[in-house]
Design an enzyme around this catalytic site. Structure first.
Site, short mmCIF file in Angstrom:
data_model
loop_
_atom_site.label_atom_id
_atom_site.label_comp_id
_atom_site.label_asym_id
_atom_site.label_seq_id
_atom_site.Cartn_x
_atom_site.Cartn_y
_atom_site.Cartn_z
N GLU A 116 -42.02 -14.55 57.36
CA GLU A 116 -41.85 -13.69 56.19
C GLU A 116 -43.01 -12.75 55.97
O GLU A 116 -42.91 -11.73 55.32
CB GLU A 116 -41.62 -14.53 54.93
CG GLU A 116 -40.26 -15.23 54.89
CD GLU A 116 -40.21 -16.49 55.76
OE1 GLU A 116 -41.25 -16.86 56.35
OE2 GLU A 116 -39.13 -17.08 55.85
N ASP A 169 -36.37 17.34 75.96
CA ASP A 169 -35.90 16.33 75.03
C ASP A 169 -35.52 16.84 73.65
O ASP A 169 -36.18 17.71 73.10
CB ASP A 169 -37.04 15.36 74.76
CG ASP A 169 -36.71 14.00 75.25
OD1 ASP A 169 -35.58 13.79 75.66
OD2 ASP A 169 -37.61 13.15 75.23
#
Ligand code: 6GU
Length: 247
Positions: A116, A169
């Site tokens: 967590e 790209d």
């Protein structure tokens, strides 16, 4: 480039790193990714890497000692010169520009959080940067670390077979890519745009640039903010926006 990755589950990352383009880049010595198991730096007999949170509440928190020990042992003196990047949903969002900048460095260290949370002192006194890959929460930093390594590696010269590929790209140019087609010219009745079969390279380049602009306008208008456009391109986009708004 050398990348040191600190994780509790190195086995989850190995297969991806060894496969395909990343595997070849490593064989070619263009990038060297070393996985370090944080648990190997614990000192108690149970090899504890997490503990209950001070102040109570649910969940477990990654202890600081094994992480500090791991990073300092592996990096040694180099620690002063190497970015230590914590992968966390609280980090700055990974972009093409960040990947490009990291690709120019000789060495990186990546810390994958699990559980967590991670003791705050890791953020404050060990990490030099925090990166997230998007606005959603994953169970750990391993997938984000792979995403980062992939995005960085493909920008290192020689990693992609085609040298021009990263410049062409999407995102590199601040635009989304034009559509791609390969054979057959007709598939289930769906035809490849005629211009691509024309052999007219100037016309093809113009078509691709237009498609790229229109697609970016439609899907990611926010990306057009930083893009340099010719007058013709501006009017193309203005026309497209107008058509879009007409009933
Ligand atoms: Cl870097 N870590 C985790 N656990 N979740 C994420 C993330 C990172 N980026 C997006 N979600």
């Amino acid at each position: 480039m050398h990348v040191d990755v600190f994780t509790l589950i190195p086995e989850s990352m190995q297969a991806y790193l060894d496969a395909s383009i990343l595997g070849k880049a490593q064989e070619a010595g263009l990038i060297n990714v070393e996985l370090h198991n944080i648990r190997d730096y614990t000192k108690d007999k149970h090899r504890t890497t997490d503990d209950v949170p001070y102040g109570g509440g649910g969940g477990m928190v990654m202890k600081p000692e094994p992480l500090f020990d791991a990073v300092h042992t592996v990096l040694g003196e180099a620690i002063a010169a190497v970015p230590v990047i914590l992968l966390t949903p609280q980090g700055r969002l990974l972009t093409h520009a960040i990947a490009h900048q990291l690709a120019s460095l000789p060495r990186l260290a990546l810390i994958c959080g699990r559980y967590e949370g991670i003791d705050e002192r890791v953020r404050q006194h060990l990490a030099t940067d925090e990166i997230s890959i998007g606005d959603y929460v994953l169970t750990g930093g391993e997938l984000p670390a792979l995403v980062l390594i992939d995005a960085v590696a493909r920008q290192i010269n020689g990693v992609l077979g085609d040298a021009g590929a990263t410049e062409r790209d999407s995102h590199a140019a601040g635009l989304l890519e034009h559509p791609h087609y390969t054979r057959p010219a007709t598939f289930q009745g769906w035809k490849v745009p005629e211009v691509l079969l024309s052999g007219d390279h100037a016309r093809i380049a113009r078509w691709r640039r237009e498609q790229s602009l229109l697609r970016t306008l439609q899907r990611r208008p926010d990306m057009l903010q930083g893009t340099e456009l010719t007058d013709d391109e501006r009017s193309l986009l203005a026309d497209a926006s107008r058509e879009d708004r007409e009933p």
